[in-house]
Scaffold this motif. Structure first.
Motif, short mmCIF file in Angstrom:
data_model
loop_
_atom_site.label_atom_id
_atom_site.label_comp_id
_atom_site.label_asym_id
_atom_site.label_seq_id
_atom_site.Cartn_x
_atom_site.Cartn_y
_atom_site.Cartn_z
N ASP A 5 -5.98 4.59 4.05
CA ASP A 5 -5.37 5.25 5.45
C ASP A 5 -4.61 5.93 4.81
O ASP A 5 -4.00 7.07 5.63
CB ASP A 5 -4.89 4.29 6.33
CG ASP A 5 -6.80 3.74 6.77
OD1 ASP A 5 -6.98 3.27 6.22
OD2 ASP A 5 -6.23 2.29 7.45
N LEU A 6 -3.71 5.68 4.20
CA LEU A 6 -2.70 6.86 2.95
C LEU A 6 -3.33 7.91 2.99
O LEU A 6 -2.84 8.87 2.59
CB LEU A 6 -1.44 5.91 2.93
CG LEU A 6 -0.87 4.90 3.23
CD1 LEU A 6 -0.33 4.44 2.13
CD2 LEU A 6 -0.40 5.60 4.57
N ALA B 182 1.16 -1.09 0.08
CA ALA B 182 0.11 -0.21 0.11
C ALA B 182 0.77 1.28 0.21
O ALA B 182 0.49 2.39 -0.85
CB ALA B 182 -0.82 -0.20 1.56
N GLU B 183 1.99 0.66 1.11
CA GLU B 183 2.90 2.15 1.01
C GLU B 183 3.40 2.23 -1.00
O GLU B 183 3.52 3.49 -1.16
CB GLU B 183 3.86 2.54 2.00
CG GLU B 183 3.00 1.95 3.14
CD GLU B 183 3.96 1.71 4.46
OE1 GLU B 183 5.36 1.78 4.39
OE2 GLU B 183 3.96 2.17 5.85
N ASP B 184 3.83 1.62 -1.13
CA ASP B 184 4.93 1.78 -2.73
C ASP B 184 3.48 1.83 -3.60
O ASP B 184 4.48 2.86 -4.10
CB ASP B 184 5.00 0.66 -3.16
CG ASP B 184 6.00 -0.14 -2.16
OD1 ASP B 184 6.63 0.73 -1.36
OD2 ASP B 184 6.75 -1.66 -2.26
N ILE B 185 2.18 1.91 -3.90
CA ILE B 185 1.80 2.03 -4.52
C ILE B 185 1.39 3.66 -4.19
O ILE B 185 1.20 4.17 -5.58
CB ILE B 185 -0.15 1.77 -4.37
CG1 ILE B 185 0.21 0.62 -4.92
CG2 ILE B 185 -1.41 2.56 -5.03
CD1 ILE B 185 -1.24 -0.51 -3.70
N ALA B 186 1.58 4.30 -2.76
CA ALA B 186 1.15 5.39 -3.20
C ALA B 186 2.29 6.32 -3.38
O ALA B 186 1.44 7.31 -3.89
CB ALA B 186 0.33 6.01 -1.26
N ASP C 296 -3.24 12.18 -3.43
CA ASP C 296 -3.61 11.37 -5.24
C ASP C 296 -4.32 10.38 -4.85
O ASP C 296 -4.70 9.45 -6.74
CB ASP C 296 -2.84 12.30 -6.35
CG ASP C 296 -2.87 14.32 -5.79
OD1 ASP C 296 -3.81 14.18 -5.92
OD2 ASP C 296 -1.60 14.25 -6.83
N VAL C 297 -3.39 9.64 -4.45
CA VAL C 297 -3.80 7.42 -4.02
C VAL C 297 -5.15 7.90 -4.48
O VAL C 297 -5.46 6.61 -5.07
CB VAL C 297 -3.00 7.23 -3.47
CG1 VAL C 297 -4.01 7.77 -1.98
CG2 VAL C 297 -2.23 5.92 -3.27
N VAL C 298 -6.20 7.79 -4.04
CA VAL C 298 -7.24 7.48 -4.36
C VAL C 298 -8.28 8.19 -5.65
O VAL C 298 -8.89 7.42 -6.06
CB VAL C 298 -8.12 7.83 -3.27
CG1 VAL C 298 -9.48 7.12 -3.20
CG2 VAL C 298 -7.19 6.60 -1.64
N ASN C 299 -8.03 9.63 -5.42
CA ASN C 299 -8.40 9.98 -6.38
C ASN C 299 -8.35 9.70 -8.16
O ASN C 299 -9.44 9.94 -8.85
CB ASN C 299 -8.59 11.32 -6.37
CG ASN C 299 -9.18 12.31 -4.77
OD1 ASN C 299 -9.51 11.58 -4.54
ND2 ASN C 299 -8.39 13.53 -4.44
N LYS C 300 -6.91 9.44 -8.05
CA LYS C 300 -6.41 9.16 -9.10
C LYS C 300 -6.39 7.74 -10.05
O LYS C 300 -6.42 7.27 -11.10
CB LYS C 300 -4.94 9.32 -9.56
CG LYS C 300 -4.35 10.65 -9.08
CD LYS C 300 -3.48 10.99 -9.88
CE LYS C 300 -2.84 12.82 -9.84
NZ LYS C 300 -1.97 13.02 -10.31
#
Length: 166
Positions: free
Chosen positions: A127-128, A94-98, A134-138
């Protein structure tokens, strides 16, 4: 999928990040932005996911191997260790995706994770959001499948046919 988009495919053992680049001059000029090719821009191996419990734990529940059968060793501790190792890797994914979304700053991105871990990874990604807005919106489309071994040229078609929107 258009020029500049990012494709992230991952499982518990590895992550591959592809960037959609122009395939021809028309795509580069913006006339046909869907004429893309995917280029690998980053790859991560999650070493902890490849570890075997016998590499970490040397005997059965603190007893010598010879006594384990007689004393009735406790397998519950091993199970908890396996779950903790998996959750640690999920957190790192998850951290790497963000971080990849922040680093490459694509207009949108596509994500593929195996069905058995998708919801847990996505919850961690959400959670991040305070740190990586931008990680959720994009996120444009996602697929709940392990596509890490899939030919990169097949990925745009798979996301078009199977991809879901949030």
């Amino acid at each position: 999928m258009k020029v500049g988009d990012l494709v992230i495919v991952s499982n518990l053992g590895e992550m591959k990040v592809y960037k959609a680049n122009p395939r021809d001059l028309e795509a580069e000029a913006g006339l046909k932005p869907e004429n893309i090719k995917l280029d690998l821009v980053n790859a991560v191996d999650y070493v902890e996911a490849h570890w075997k419990l016998q590499d970490i734990v040397t005997d059965e529940a603190g007893r010598f191997k010879a006594d384990a059968g007689k004393m009735g060793g406790n397998a519950g501790e091993r199970h908890e260790l396996e779950k903790k190792m998996e959750e640690d890797v999920i957190k790192v994914i998850a951290e790497d995706i963000a971080k990849m979304v922040e680093q490459y700053n694509p207009p949108k991105y596509f994500l593929a994770l195996p069905e058995n871990i998708f919801s847990r990874v996505w919850q961690r990604v959400q959670d991040l959001q305070a740190k990586y807005p931008d990680v959720v919106n994009k996120l444009f489309r996602y697929v709940e499948e392990d596509l890490t071994k899939t030919d990169k040229n097949e990925l745009p078609k798979i996301f078009k046919e199977k991809g879901k929107h949030f």
